[in-house]
Write a protein that holds these residues in place. Structure first.
Motif, PDB file in Angstrom:
ATOM      1  N   HIS A  65       9.957  -0.419  15.447  1.00  0.00           N
ATOM      2  CA  HIS A  65      10.339   0.111  16.760  1.00  0.00           C
ATOM      3  C   HIS A  65       9.526   1.366  17.095  1.00  0.00           C
ATOM      4  N   VAL A  66       9.318   2.244  16.106  1.00  0.00           N
ATOM      5  CA  VAL A  66       8.541   3.465  16.336  1.00  0.00           C
ATOM      6  C   VAL A  66       7.115   3.126  16.733  1.00  0.00           C
ATOM      7  N   TRP A  67       6.513   2.157  16.068  1.00  0.00           N
ATOM      8  CA  TRP A  67       5.134   1.796  16.391  1.00  0.00           C
ATOM      9  C   TRP A  67       5.023   1.227  17.801  1.00  0.00           C
ATOM     10  N   LYS A  68       6.073   0.535  18.247  1.00  0.00           N
ATOM     11  CA  LYS A  68       6.065   0.045  19.628  1.00  0.00           C
ATOM     12  C   LYS A  68       6.165   1.212  20.600  1.00  0.00           C
ATOM     13  N   LEU A  69       7.012   2.199  20.272  1.00  0.00           N
ATOM     14  CA  LEU A  69       7.131   3.371  21.134  1.00  0.00           C
ATOM     15  C   LEU A  69       5.831   4.160  21.193  1.00  0.00           C
ATOM     16  N   ALA A  70       5.103   4.212  20.071  1.00  0.00           N
ATOM     17  CA  ALA A  70       3.868   5.001  20.016  1.00  0.00           C
ATOM     18  C   ALA A  70       2.749   4.391  20.836  1.00  0.00           C
ATOM     19  N   GLY A  71       2.783   3.077  21.076  1.00  0.00           N
ATOM     20  CA  GLY A  71       1.763   2.444  21.901  1.00  0.00           C
ATOM     21  C   GLY A  71       0.379   2.549  21.311  1.00  0.00           C
ATOM     22  N   ASP A  72      -0.549   3.116  22.086  1.00  0.00           N
ATOM     23  CA  ASP A  72      -1.947   3.225  21.651  1.00  0.00           C
ATOM     24  C   ASP A  72      -2.132   4.176  20.479  1.00  0.00           C
ATOM     25  N   ALA A  73      -1.158   5.030  20.213  1.00  0.00           N
ATOM     26  CA  ALA A  73      -1.266   5.964  19.090  1.00  0.00           C
ATOM     27  C   ALA A  73      -0.742   5.380  17.780  1.00  0.00           C
ATOM     28  N   ALA A  74      -0.186   4.162  17.827  1.00  0.00           N
ATOM     29  CA  ALA A  74       0.387   3.555  16.630  1.00  0.00           C
ATOM     30  C   ALA A  74      -0.694   3.217  15.613  1.00  0.00           C
ATOM     31  N   PRO A  75      -0.348   3.197  14.317  1.00  0.00           N
ATOM     32  CA  PRO A  75      -1.351   2.880  13.289  1.00  0.00           C
ATOM     33  C   PRO A  75      -1.960   1.491  13.425  1.00  0.00           C
ATOM     34  N   ASP A  76      -1.235   0.563  14.061  1.00  0.00           N
ATOM     35  CA  ASP A  76      -1.739  -0.802  14.207  1.00  0.00           C
ATOM     36  C   ASP A  76      -2.215  -1.085  15.630  1.00  0.00           C
ATOM     37  N   ALA A  77      -2.533  -0.043  16.389  1.00  0.00           N
ATOM     38  CA  ALA A  77      -2.899  -0.227  17.792  1.00  0.00           C
ATOM     39  C   ALA A  77      -4.133  -1.096  17.961  1.00  0.00           C
ATOM     40  N   ASP A  78      -5.082  -1.021  17.004  1.00  0.00           N
ATOM     41  CA  ASP A  78      -6.306  -1.823  17.089  1.00  0.00           C
ATOM     42  C   ASP A  78      -6.186  -3.144  16.355  1.00  0.00           C
ATOM     43  N   HIS A 115      -2.904   6.903   9.162  1.00  0.00           N
ATOM     44  CA  HIS A 115      -2.954   7.037  10.614  1.00  0.00           C
ATOM     45  C   HIS A 115      -4.359   7.326  11.119  1.00  0.00           C
ATOM     46  N   GLY A 116      -5.330   7.429  10.234  1.00  0.00           N
ATOM     47  CA  GLY A 116      -6.704   7.684  10.660  1.00  0.00           C
ATOM     48  C   GLY A 116      -7.010   9.157  10.794  1.00  0.00           C
ATOM     49  N   ARG A 117      -8.201   9.444  11.292  1.00  0.00           N
ATOM     50  CA  ARG A 117      -8.667  10.829  11.414  1.00  0.00           C
ATOM     51  C   ARG A 117      -7.821  11.639  12.383  1.00  0.00           C
ATOM     52  N   GLY A 118      -7.222  10.967  13.352  1.00  0.00           N
ATOM     53  CA  GLY A 118      -6.469  11.690  14.377  1.00  0.00           C
ATOM     54  C   GLY A 118      -5.002  11.864  14.075  1.00  0.00           C
ATOM     55  N   GLY A 119      -4.586  11.533  12.851  1.00  0.00           N
ATOM     56  CA  GLY A 119      -3.179  11.640  12.534  1.00  0.00           C
ATOM     57  C   GLY A 119      -2.956  11.889  11.063  1.00  0.00           C
ATOM     58  N   SER A 120      -1.766  11.616  10.613  1.00  0.00           N
ATOM     59  CA  SER A 120      -1.403  11.865   9.214  1.00  0.00           C
ATOM     60  C   SER A 120      -1.186  10.529   8.516  1.00  0.00           C
ATOM     61  N   GLY A 121       0.034  10.244   8.120  1.00  0.00           N
ATOM     62  CA  GLY A 121       0.352   8.998   7.447  1.00  0.00           C
ATOM     63  C   GLY A 121       1.835   8.956   7.155  1.00  0.00           C
ATOM     64  N   GLU A 122       2.337   7.774   6.831  1.00  0.00           N
ATOM     65  CA  GLU A 122       3.756   7.628   6.562  1.00  0.00           C
ATOM     66  C   GLU A 122       3.965   6.785   5.316  1.00  0.00           C
ATOM     67  N   PRO A 123       5.016   7.080   4.539  1.00  0.00           N
ATOM     68  CA  PRO A 123       5.239   6.361   3.280  1.00  0.00           C
ATOM     69  C   PRO A 123       5.809   4.977   3.521  1.00  0.00           C
ATOM     70  N   VAL A 124       5.344   4.011   2.753  1.00  0.00           N
ATOM     71  CA  VAL A 124       5.862   2.646   2.853  1.00  0.00           C
ATOM     72  C   VAL A 124       6.233   2.077   1.488  1.00  0.00           C
ATOM     73  N   ALA A 125       6.039   2.832   0.430  1.00  0.00           N
ATOM     74  CA  ALA A 125       6.416   2.364  -0.901  1.00  0.00           C
ATOM     75  C   ALA A 125       6.651   3.561  -1.801  1.00  0.00           C
ATOM     76  N   GLY A 126       7.676   3.445  -2.646  1.00  0.00           N
ATOM     77  CA  GLY A 126       7.959   4.471  -3.633  1.00  0.00           C
ATOM     78  C   GLY A 126       8.581   3.823  -4.858  1.00  0.00           C
ATOM     79  N   LEU A 127       7.777   3.610  -5.871  1.00  0.00           N
ATOM     80  CA  LEU A 127       8.221   2.930  -7.081  1.00  0.00           C
ATOM     81  C   LEU A 127       8.330   3.950  -8.201  1.00  0.00           C
ATOM     82  N   LEU A 128       9.561   4.263  -8.600  1.00  0.00           N
ATOM     83  CA  LEU A 128       9.773   5.250  -9.652  1.00  0.00           C
ATOM     84  C   LEU A 128       9.436   4.632 -11.006  1.00  0.00           C
ATOM     85  N   ARG A 129       8.634   5.344 -11.797  1.00  0.00           N
ATOM     86  CA  ARG A 129       8.214   4.846 -13.111  1.00  0.00           C
ATOM     87  C   ARG A 129       8.314   5.963 -14.146  1.00  0.00           C
ATOM     88  N   PRO A 130       8.444   5.606 -15.428  1.00  0.00           N
ATOM     89  CA  PRO A 130       8.438   6.641 -16.475  1.00  0.00           C
ATOM     90  C   PRO A 130       7.111   7.391 -16.500  1.00  0.00           C
TER      91      PRO A 130
END
Length: 459
Positions: free
Chosen positions: A126-139, A179-194
């Motif tokens: 939903h967030v990526w749809k709201l972001a429109g052209d600024a979304a990470p998958d816009a291209d 998010h590319g040069r014009g942005g940051s990034g967001e977490p999509v995985a977190g696997l806790l390991r010893p």
């Protein structure tokens, strides 16, 4: 006339002030929660773990902890900073209530983790749809970076062990959408390991990638439009074969260890085989060249794999490794992307270094240490950290479009935006926060809030 003593003015401090709100800039995160529907999603996801006649909604409690972490907290008790400002954050559970909920969720095991991750995935789409052209998958493309993080432990905690860097703690495997040069990034995985988990364990990389893909919209969970990038930790036949498996068809860019075969192949390459490396702006990278290896170096790897090596003059003072050649630092990576110049592919892989920025932001947002004892509880904490990082990525994506503020990391967001104080004014039936007019970034906050208010309400 009063004389000034020292470099700073003397200010008399008294308690008992009223109608003053600290951390008032956090309304940006609260409004992001509201507009993305994250509060509703979390409430629905954890409805099964709400006790009868419970006062506090588990989803709200978990979000409160995530907000506290996003504001700089690093333990469950830091939710107290939200409890002190009910006008902004609403009713906040007590510390014992928060602690009991974390224990109950940890006992829920994979069911709880699956519910939380499914809710985050729905909200992310939903967030990526709201972001429109600024979304990470816009291209139509999306890049996921998989990398390990060493988290130190200073006490005996479950699964804490000696790490490969001779420290003591845990070794979670994280995934971030770039998010590319014009942005940051967001977490999509977190696997806790010893702490003693391997850096190049294929099964762990596959599981982390599966978690990351499940966070993406369905159309991006398979196919060449999704690029998986790793460092040399992904340099295993099993992991690369899994990425390239028929029906999955993911693109990959995986760092490779300089083996003796690769080293000998580089020494035999003629000067005409090398192409100058490039910078993001298209200029030639000084003192760096790239070439593609063929022949025996590809034996045993999946069909379509391209092996690209870069040689570069090391910076002054750097020590050469035994895998380097002729005074040049050698690095290598494998990719299955066809039809593109090797210099462009090498630049794309080099930009994997942005994952280090994401890890630095994660360390500053609750991942400096794992505050709980049991591994199951710390896995819940890792999910909380990811929710906090999601908010710190979604708020700039939706509200700080354009300008330098879009690239601010968590520490700067806290210092300039979230820590802003305000006066709480009650007029009629409305509550108004009046931000300090002299604060240099008040306009940034108000403009961002205007953008968030302009977004459609969820549902």
């Amino acid at each position: 006339m009063m004389k000034r003593i020292g470099s700073y003015p003397h200010v008399r401090v008294e308690g008992g002030g009223r109608s003053v709100v600290s951390q008032a800039g956090a309304v940006l995160l609260v409004e992001t929660v509201r507009k993305t529907g994250l509060d509703r999603a979390m409430s629905a996801a954890l409805a099964a773990w709400r006790k009868p006649r419970a006062v506090h909604d588990p989803g709200k409690v978990l979000l409160d902890v995530a907000l506290a972490v996003a504001l700089g907290g690093d333990c469950l008790a830091d939710v107290g900073m939200l409890r002190a400002e009910p006008a902004v954050f609403g009713p906040v559970a007590s510390d014992p209530t928060v602690s009991r909920l974390i224990g109950r969720l940890a006992a829920g095991g994979q069911r709880v983790l699956a519910a939380l991750r499914m809710a985050r995935a729905e909200v992310r789409e939903h967030v990526w749809k709201l972001a429109g052209d600024a979304a990470p998958d816009a291209d139509g493309q999306v890049t996921v970076d998989i990398d390990g993080v060493l988290v130190l432990a200073h006490s005996e905690k479950q699964d804490a062990a000696a790490t490969w860097k001779k420290t003591f703690g845990h070794h979670p495997l994280m995934g971030f959408v770039d998010h590319g040069r014009g942005g940051s990034g967001e977490p999509v995985a977190g696997l806790l390991r010893p702490g003693n988990a391997g850096s190049n364990t294929a099964a762990d990389h596959i599981e982390a990638t599966q978690l990351a893909l499940a966070q993406l919209p369905k159309r991006l969970r398979r196919g060449r439009q999704t690029l998986i990038r790793t460092d040399s930790g992904g340099d295993t036949h099993e992991f690369v074969a899994w990425l390239a498996k028929r029906g999955r068809w993911l693109s990959y860019s995986v760092g490779m260890t300089i083996t003796d075969a690769i080293h000998q192949a580089v020494l035999k390459m003629p000067a005409s085989a090398w192409t100058p490396a490039v910078e993001p702006d298209g200029d030639i990278r000084d003192g760096a060249w790239v070439a593609e290896l063929t022949g025996d170096c590809l034996t045993g790897w999946p069909k379509g794999l391209r092996l690209i090596v870069r040689k570069e003059r090391p910076h002054p003072g750097a020590q050469l490794r035994f895998t380097d050649a002729d005074g040049m630092r050698l690095t290598c990576f494998a990719t299955n992307t066809a039809g593109e110049a090797i210099a462009a592919l090498e630049l794309r892989h080099r930009q994997r270094a942005r994952a280090e920025d994401r890890i630095r932001a994660a360390r500053a947002t609750g991942l400096r240490n794992l505050p709980l004892h049991d591994a199951a509880q710390n896995q819940i904490w890792l999910e909380i950290v990811q929710i906090a990082l999601d908010l710190l990525a979604w708020m700039p994506l939706l509200a700080l479009t354009g300008g330098a503020a879009r690239l601010w990391e968590p520490r700067r967001l806290r210092l300039r935006l979230f820590s802003t104080a305000a006066q709480l004014v009650t007029t009629g039936r409305r509550r108004i926060l009046r931000l300090a007019g002299h604060w240099p970034w008040t306009d940034v906050i108000t403009d961002a809030l205007d953008r968030l208010h302009a977004l459609p309400n969820p549902g």
